[in-house]
Structures are given as C-alpha cells and as structure tokens.
Design a protein around this motif. Structure first.
Motif, PDB file in Angstrom:
ATOM      1  N   ASP A 177     -17.350  -0.356  -7.804  1.00 51.00           N
ATOM      2  CA  ASP A 177     -18.342   0.501  -6.849  1.00 51.00           C
ATOM      3  C   ASP A 177     -18.989   1.353  -7.802  1.00 51.00           C
ATOM      4  O   ASP A 177     -19.070   2.491  -7.358  1.00 51.00           O
ATOM      5  CB  ASP A 177     -17.638   1.152  -6.038  1.00 51.00           C
ATOM      6  CG  ASP A 177     -16.175   0.258  -4.952  1.00 51.00           C
ATOM      7  OD1 ASP A 177     -17.018  -0.697  -4.895  1.00 51.00           O
ATOM      8  OD2 ASP A 177     -15.293   1.150  -4.018  1.00 51.00           O
ATOM      9  N   TYR A 189      -4.492  -8.347 -10.675  1.00 53.89           N
ATOM     10  CA  TYR A 189      -4.006  -6.575 -10.487  1.00 53.89           C
ATOM     11  C   TYR A 189      -2.647  -6.387 -11.730  1.00 53.89           C
ATOM     12  O   TYR A 189      -1.840  -5.996 -11.393  1.00 53.89           O
ATOM     13  CB  TYR A 189      -3.357  -6.434  -8.796  1.00 53.89           C
ATOM     14  CG  TYR A 189      -3.813  -6.510  -8.307  1.00 53.89           C
ATOM     15  CD1 TYR A 189      -5.284  -6.078  -7.125  1.00 53.89           C
ATOM     16  CD2 TYR A 189      -4.031  -7.597  -7.349  1.00 53.89           C
ATOM     17  CE1 TYR A 189      -5.998  -5.640  -6.311  1.00 53.89           C
ATOM     18  CE2 TYR A 189      -4.829  -8.129  -6.224  1.00 53.89           C
ATOM     19  CZ  TYR A 189      -5.884  -7.007  -6.336  1.00 53.89           C
ATOM     20  OH  TYR A 189      -6.923  -7.905  -4.710  1.00 53.89           O
ATOM     21  N   ASP A 205     -11.803  -7.654  -2.908  1.00 59.06           N
ATOM     22  CA  ASP A 205     -11.496  -7.436  -1.553  1.00 59.06           C
ATOM     23  C   ASP A 205     -11.619  -6.552  -1.779  1.00 59.06           C
ATOM     24  O   ASP A 205     -11.564  -5.697   0.034  1.00 59.06           O
ATOM     25  CB  ASP A 205      -9.610  -7.467  -2.124  1.00 59.06           C
ATOM     26  CG  ASP A 205      -9.352  -9.204  -1.961  1.00 59.06           C
ATOM     27  OD1 ASP A 205      -9.689 -10.049  -0.945  1.00 59.06           O
ATOM     28  OD2 ASP A 205      -8.068  -9.740  -2.478  1.00 59.06           O
ATOM     29  N   TYR A 206     -11.989  -5.599  -2.802  1.00 55.19           N
ATOM     30  CA  TYR A 206     -12.688  -3.973  -2.803  1.00 55.19           C
ATOM     31  C   TYR A 206     -13.535  -3.690  -3.001  1.00 55.19           C
ATOM     32  O   TYR A 206     -14.437  -2.386  -3.050  1.00 55.19           O
ATOM     33  CB  TYR A 206     -11.582  -3.690  -3.258  1.00 55.19           C
ATOM     34  CG  TYR A 206     -10.067  -3.266  -3.487  1.00 55.19           C
ATOM     35  CD1 TYR A 206      -9.612  -2.796  -2.071  1.00 55.19           C
ATOM     36  CD2 TYR A 206      -8.604  -4.521  -3.544  1.00 55.19           C
ATOM     37  CE1 TYR A 206      -8.192  -2.835  -1.009  1.00 55.19           C
ATOM     38  CE2 TYR A 206      -7.414  -4.515  -3.097  1.00 55.19           C
ATOM     39  CZ  TYR A 206      -7.213  -3.860  -1.923  1.00 55.19           C
ATOM     40  OH  TYR A 206      -7.145  -4.166  -1.567  1.00 55.19           O
ATOM     41  N   ASN A 207     -14.309  -4.862  -3.809  1.00 57.83           N
ATOM     42  CA  ASN A 207     -15.834  -3.651  -4.583  1.00 57.83           C
ATOM     43  C   ASN A 207     -16.850  -4.702  -4.251  1.00 57.83           C
ATOM     44  O   ASN A 207     -17.099  -5.829  -4.578  1.00 57.83           O
ATOM     45  CB  ASN A 207     -15.337  -4.439  -5.785  1.00 57.83           C
ATOM     46  CG  ASN A 207     -14.245  -2.923  -6.267  1.00 57.83           C
ATOM     47  OD1 ASN A 207     -13.917  -3.589  -7.589  1.00 57.83           O
ATOM     48  ND2 ASN A 207     -14.453  -1.846  -6.075  1.00 57.83           N
ATOM     49  N   ARG A 266     -13.496   7.682  -1.642  1.00 60.55           N
ATOM     50  CA  ARG A 266     -12.341   7.055  -0.014  1.00 60.55           C
ATOM     51  C   ARG A 266     -12.607   7.103   0.400  1.00 60.55           C
ATOM     52  O   ARG A 266     -12.112   8.171   1.156  1.00 60.55           O
ATOM     53  CB  ARG A 266     -10.737   7.212  -0.796  1.00 60.55           C
ATOM     54  CG  ARG A 266      -9.544   6.179  -0.641  1.00 60.55           C
ATOM     55  CD  ARG A 266      -9.964   4.679  -1.344  1.00 60.55           C
ATOM     56  NE  ARG A 266      -8.580   3.666  -1.063  1.00 60.55           N
ATOM     57  CZ  ARG A 266      -8.708   2.476  -0.272  1.00 60.55           C
ATOM     58  NH1 ARG A 266      -9.995   2.032   0.462  1.00 60.55           N
ATOM     59  NH2 ARG A 266      -7.621   2.289  -0.450  1.00 60.55           N
ATOM     60  N   TYR A 283      -9.104   7.494  -8.104  1.00 66.04           N
ATOM     61  CA  TYR A 283     -10.233   7.389  -7.604  1.00 66.04           C
ATOM     62  C   TYR A 283     -11.559   7.715  -7.607  1.00 66.04           C
ATOM     63  O   TYR A 283     -11.133   9.271  -7.837  1.00 66.04           O
ATOM     64  CB  TYR A 283      -9.872   5.896  -6.386  1.00 66.04           C
ATOM     65  CG  TYR A 283      -8.575   5.043  -6.556  1.00 66.04           C
ATOM     66  CD1 TYR A 283      -8.837   4.151  -7.178  1.00 66.04           C
ATOM     67  CD2 TYR A 283      -7.973   4.954  -5.013  1.00 66.04           C
ATOM     68  CE1 TYR A 283      -7.962   3.099  -7.169  1.00 66.04           C
ATOM     69  CE2 TYR A 283      -6.883   4.144  -5.074  1.00 66.04           C
ATOM     70  CZ  TYR A 283      -6.716   3.800  -5.854  1.00 66.04           C
ATOM     71  OH  TYR A 283      -5.853   2.001  -6.086  1.00 66.04           O
ATOM     72  N   TRP A 321       0.776  -1.273   0.083  1.00 69.43           N
ATOM     73  CA  TRP A 321       0.446   0.014  -0.059  1.00 69.43           C
ATOM     74  C   TRP A 321       0.888   1.880   0.171  1.00 69.43           C
ATOM     75  O   TRP A 321       0.284   2.344   0.088  1.00 69.43           O
ATOM     76  CB  TRP A 321      -0.952  -0.016   1.371  1.00 69.43           C
ATOM     77  CG  TRP A 321      -1.420  -1.007   1.260  1.00 69.43           C
ATOM     78  CD1 TRP A 321      -2.222  -2.119   0.188  1.00 69.43           C
ATOM     79  CD2 TRP A 321      -1.775  -1.779   2.320  1.00 69.43           C
ATOM     80  NE1 TRP A 321      -2.436  -2.978   0.207  1.00 69.43           N
ATOM     81  CE2 TRP A 321      -2.755  -2.911   1.918  1.00 69.43           C
ATOM     82  CE3 TRP A 321      -2.050  -1.158   3.778  1.00 69.43           C
ATOM     83  CZ2 TRP A 321      -3.493  -3.849   3.255  1.00 69.43           C
ATOM     84  CZ3 TRP A 321      -2.518  -2.445   4.888  1.00 69.43           C
ATOM     85  CH2 TRP A 321      -3.587  -3.516   4.320  1.00 69.43           C
ATOM     86  N   ARG A 364     -15.727  -6.565 -10.591  1.00 71.80           N
ATOM     87  CA  ARG A 364     -16.071  -6.877  -9.006  1.00 71.80           C
ATOM     88  C   ARG A 364     -15.189  -7.520  -8.261  1.00 71.80           C
ATOM     89  O   ARG A 364     -14.880  -8.646  -8.625  1.00 71.80           O
ATOM     90  CB  ARG A 364     -17.839  -7.470  -8.826  1.00 71.80           C
ATOM     91  CG  ARG A 364     -18.072  -6.835  -7.173  1.00 71.80           C
ATOM     92  CD  ARG A 364     -19.189  -7.807  -6.909  1.00 71.80           C
ATOM     93  NE  ARG A 364     -19.060  -7.948  -5.639  1.00 71.80           N
ATOM     94  CZ  ARG A 364     -18.766  -9.134  -4.800  1.00 71.80           C
ATOM     95  NH1 ARG A 364     -17.866 -10.137  -4.904  1.00 71.80           N
ATOM     96  NH2 ARG A 364     -18.601  -9.353  -3.485  1.00 71.80           N
ATOM     97  N   ASN A 365     -14.455  -6.758  -8.211  1.00 72.16           N
ATOM     98  CA  ASN A 365     -12.870  -6.853  -7.282  1.00 72.16           C
ATOM     99  C   ASN A 365     -13.643  -7.216  -5.509  1.00 72.16           C
ATOM    100  O   ASN A 365     -13.400  -7.100  -4.901  1.00 72.16           O
ATOM    101  CB  ASN A 365     -11.444  -6.034  -7.118  1.00 72.16           C
ATOM    102  CG  ASN A 365     -10.417  -6.892  -6.543  1.00 72.16           C
ATOM    103  OD1 ASN A 365     -10.770  -7.240  -5.305  1.00 72.16           O
ATOM    104  ND2 ASN A 365      -9.578  -6.521  -6.221  1.00 72.16           N
ATOM    105  N   THR A 400     -11.145   1.612  -8.607  1.00 75.68           N
ATOM    106  CA  THR A 400     -11.358   0.984  -8.184  1.00 75.68           C
ATOM    107  C   THR A 400     -12.463   1.516  -6.850  1.00 75.68           C
ATOM    108  O   THR A 400     -12.875   0.164  -7.372  1.00 75.68           O
ATOM    109  CB  THR A 400     -10.020   0.697  -7.588  1.00 75.68           C
ATOM    110  OG1 THR A 400      -8.873  -0.495  -8.670  1.00 75.68           O
ATOM    111  CG2 THR A 400     -10.087  -0.473  -6.772  1.00 75.68           C
ATOM    112  N   HIS A 401     -11.910   2.337  -6.554  1.00 75.58           N
ATOM    113  CA  HIS A 401     -12.922   3.221  -5.403  1.00 75.58           C
ATOM    114  C   HIS A 401     -13.961   4.046  -5.539  1.00 75.58           C
ATOM    115  O   HIS A 401     -13.744   4.824  -6.683  1.00 75.58           O
ATOM    116  CB  HIS A 401     -11.932   3.168  -4.213  1.00 75.58           C
ATOM    117  CG  HIS A 401     -11.475   2.269  -3.886  1.00 75.58           C
ATOM    118  ND1 HIS A 401     -10.958   1.016  -2.765  1.00 75.58           N
ATOM    119  CD2 HIS A 401      -9.653   2.234  -4.177  1.00 75.58           C
ATOM    120  CE1 HIS A 401     -10.378   0.741  -3.666  1.00 75.58           C
ATOM    121  NE2 HIS A 401      -8.862   1.205  -3.298  1.00 75.58           N
TER     122      HIS A 401
END
Length: 481
Positions: free
Chosen positions: A375, A365, A407-409, A305, A302, A273, A404-405, A334-335
């Motif tokens: 999202d 990735y 882990d994040y979405n 967030r 993004y 990160w 749609r990931n 992503t976000h």
C-alpha cells in the motif's frame, strides 16, 4: 517470609479441569488451591487450554497434578530463557519460583491443552474503594452482577478528575456489552473480577485500566468483531496487569492514537483476525512484559486502516512472550494509504522477546519477524535485538519484502530501509527459507544488517548458511558474525 496473593473464582466462570494447582510461599506449610480458567486456542481446531494466575513476593512453590493423565513422562517449561526446571514424577510436577514469570507448562509434549501459569508480583496500587471519587462495584462470588453502562458513564462524568470505577471479585456483565470510558478515568479490575464485555476509549485521554481481573469475551461470535479493548483516537492511555480471554477480534486495538502503554497483560484468542496488539496510524506506543497467544498476528504495526490515516512511529515491543498459533508473531507494513502517498512506519524496536510458536500454512504469511511493505508504505529504522525463537511448526525466521498481497494491497509498498537484526537465536529445525526482496527497481529493500544470528547453536557465517535468500531488488544486505 514470602507472601502469596491468591484470588477467588466467581461461580459461573468457565474453568478447565486438566490441572490441579497448589501454591505456597517458600518455607510455609499451608497450600492454597489456584483455579484454572479455560482459554481457547488455535482457530483451525479450537482446543481448550488452561490459564491460572496468582501473585507472590520473594519465593513460591507450585505443585501441579494432572487428574486425567495416567502417567507424566515429560514436562517442558517455556520460555526456555526463564531457566525454570520442573521436578516431576509420574503423577506430580513441582516448580520453585524466585521471580515473577509467565510460563507455558507442557506435559507430555502437549501444546494445545497446556497450562499457562501467570505468577506475578504483588501490586500495591489498588485504589481505595471507599473513596468519594470511586464507583465501587463489589461484585458477588455467588451470582451475576449486571451494570448499565450508560448510568456508570453518567456517574463518572459528574465526578471531578481522578475518578475511578472499581470492579470487585465476581462475575460482571456490561449491559449492551461495551463501556465507553470518559477521559481522566481509572478503571480497576480486582483479582477475581471477571467482566463480560469490552472497554472502548474513543477520542478520550488520560485513562488507566489495570488490576488483576479478566475481560472475558469467549461467548461472542467471531463476526461480531468485538475487541477486548479498543483505543480509537486516544491519548495517554495505560493498560496494565489484566487478562484478556478470547475476544473475537483484537485483544488491544490501537488506532489513530498516541502515548499508549501496554504492560504486563496476558491475552488468548482462537478466531480468524483475532490478533493480539494491533497498532494503526499511531505514535509513541510501548508494549512490555506481555504474554500473547493469538490465532492471528501477535503484534502488528500498520499505517492507514479504516478511518485512521497517519504514519506510525516510535513504537517499542519488549520483554514479551509471543505465541502465534496462526500467522506472524510480529509483522509491519501491510496496510497504508494506497490512494495517496502511503504512510511511513519508522523508529520501531523489538527487543528481548521469546517467540514460542509460529504456525502458518499459507506461504504469504510467514515470518517470525516480518516486514511486508504494501500500500505504498515506507518502512525504515527498525531494530530486532535479543530475539529468542524456540522450535516452531511452520514458518520463516524473517521475511522482509516490498510486496503486493492481492488479498490486501491494491498497490505494492514504497520501500524498506535501515533494518537491523542483532543477537537472534533459533533452536528449532525445518524452517522455510527466509527472504529479503524488493518488488521492482523503484520499490526496493536497502541497508539490512544481520549481526550474531545463531541457528541450532551455530553462528551463521553467510546468508546461505543462515537460510536467507535475497532477491534482485535488495541491496546492502550484510551478515556480521
């Protein structure tokens, strides 16, 4: 006759001894020694590379020796587009520079213990340290200077507009690690200044951070989450010329902000990160002439967030070198605001970029040029032009997906439209196949044009020849030779 501007190195600075560097103006006799700072790279197996910087006018000669090496048999100078060839024998490397450049010098094919050589232009915008509007912190090359940030900020706020805090050469520590910069303030880091700590710009405007010094954060733990510079709900901010060494989180964090300019910075990171420049819910952003070597995304754009929730638009990234030891050199989408209608990410331009590495082992990735709309985000009107991609270890050239990931979405993106790729070159081999695909019939990719894509010296004449797969929910995909 040209001029060299070299900078002192304060005691206590963490240096790297893999290289010895001398520099002189072309035609001069006297050499000057240039110190190498230690910069840590690659989160999976952290290693110590080198970074050295100096400024010059007209032309400069550089001489590099490698004390620990028995024999030099190969020297690569990247980016290749710089066109700089090294002369070398078994013990010594010589470079001739006729313009400012940011280079990776890789000896005997070594990319993780390499030398990052930052040869800049001589800047004449140094503020006057004795001005009545300036807090001058001269520093000391022999001992540490510790600054109480509450007192600094209080002093600045009592000054009229046009105020400045000036860090001179030396090792500086910020008490409690962070300085919150008030509006209408200039912060100057002179070459040779090494500042341990972070700058925070929160709900402030009209700020400039510049110079040739370093923000040094290598001793902070990963989960401390410190960014080198955080711009939160800021406006009219310019960051220029400085070096950001190993922040545990982002190098430059931009959230809920507008009219932000990032120019001529270098940044290195080695943590998960620890992205380069992340832009969240922000507008009118430029990133120019930077060298970003990061262990996560180099540049990420993004929507929503954390506590930022707005669209992102009018963003340009140009004339940069991007080196992703992990994840994406560039990624969008992503976000976003998945709890409502998502965000719109639009009018984004990447141009005149050198991508020096893309090294990611997780299939979700991949992509030197990635648009992963999640999202409920809509991504549109994006241009990639004059992108030079050098051989990388593992990745894709492009990855355009409404997805749609998990882990994040919580939900997939809304859609992707009006994307242009022009004058893209890749000189490596073994890349994972690129893809363009939507999520379903309601969440599609449409209107993607790829013009003049060259792979391994050959112009691609079809999507299949370019190694690009398209899914069933992608339409109006064109490759123009």
């Amino acid at each position: 006759m040209g001029t060299i501007r070299n900078y002192p190195t304060p005691e206590g600075t963490v240096l790297q001894k893999d290289f010895q560097i001398r520099v002189r103006a072309a035609g001069q006799v006297e050499w000057q020694e240039v110190s190498c700072y230690q910069v840590k790279v690659d989160m999976h197996e952290v290693r110590c590379a080198s970074m050295a910087y100096f400024d010059f006018s007209q032309e400069a000669e550089v001489e590099i020796t490698c004390p620990a090496l028995f024999f030099i048999y190969q020297v690569d100078v990247r980016p290749l587009s710089a066109g700089i060839k090294a002369e070398y024998d078994s013990k010594k490397i010589r470079l001739h520079l006729d313009r400012p450049v940011k280079l990776s010098i890789e000896v005997n094919r070594e990319r993780f213990h390499n030398l990052h050589l930052i040869a800049g232009r001589i800047r004449e915008d140094r503020p006057e340290p004795e001005s009545g509007n300036t807090i001058f912190l001269p520093g000391d090359l022999k001992k540490v200077s510790v600054h109480r940030t509450e007192d600094l900020v209080r002093q600045l706020e009592r000054m009229p507009e046009g105020r400045c805090v000036y860090f001179g050469p030396g090792l500086h520590y910020l008490e409690e690690c962070a300085m919150r910069i008030p509006s209408d303030t200039e912060v100057y880091l002179e070459g040779g200044a090494v500042l341990v700590g972070t700058f925070i710009i929160s709900h402030r405007e009209n700020i400039r951070i510049h110079g040739r010094g370093c923000l040094y954060l290598a001793n902070f733990e990963r989960f401390g989450g410190l960014n080198a510079i955080r711009i939160s709900h800021g406006r009219n901010v310019r960051i220029e010329g400085i070096h950001l060494i190993n922040p545990p989180h982002y190098s430059v964090y931009i959230g809920g902000s507008e009219k932000i300019e990032i120019e001529d910075i270098t940044a290195f990171s080695c943590e998960g990160w620890s992205d380069g420049v992340d832009i969240m819910s922000s507008t009118d952003i430029t990133v120019k002439d930077c060298f970003l070597r990061t262990s996560d995304d180099c540049v990420a754009i993004y929507g929503r967030r954390w506590d930022y929730n707005a669209d992102s638009r009018n963003i340009t990234v140009s004339s940069c070198c991007l080196w992703a030891d992990v994840a994406h050199p560039t990624v969008i989408g992503t976000h976003g605001d998945y709890e409502h209608d998502g965000n719109v990410l639009e009018d984004i331009r990447f141009e005149d970029l050198d991508i020096l590495e893309h090294r990611e082992h997780q299939d979700g990735y991949l992509g030197c040029m990635a648009i992963n709309a999640g999202d409920k985000n809509t991504v549109r009107n994006v241009v990639y032009e004059d992108i030079r991609i050098e051989p990388f270890q593992r990745g894709k050239l492009l990855d355009i997906q409404v997805k749609r990931n998990p882990d994040y979405n919580p939900v997939p993106g809304g859609g992707i439209a009006h994307i242009r790729f022009k004058n893209i070159t890749y000189t490596g081999c073994g890349e994972v196949k690129s893809c363009i695909r939507g999520y379903d019939a309601e969440h599609i990719v449409s209107d993607v044009t790829i013009e003049n894509l060259s792979i391994r010296g050959k112009k691609a004449e079809s999507l299949a020849e370019a190694g690009i797969e398209t899914g069933p929910f992608a339409k109006e995909i064109r490759l123009l030779s």
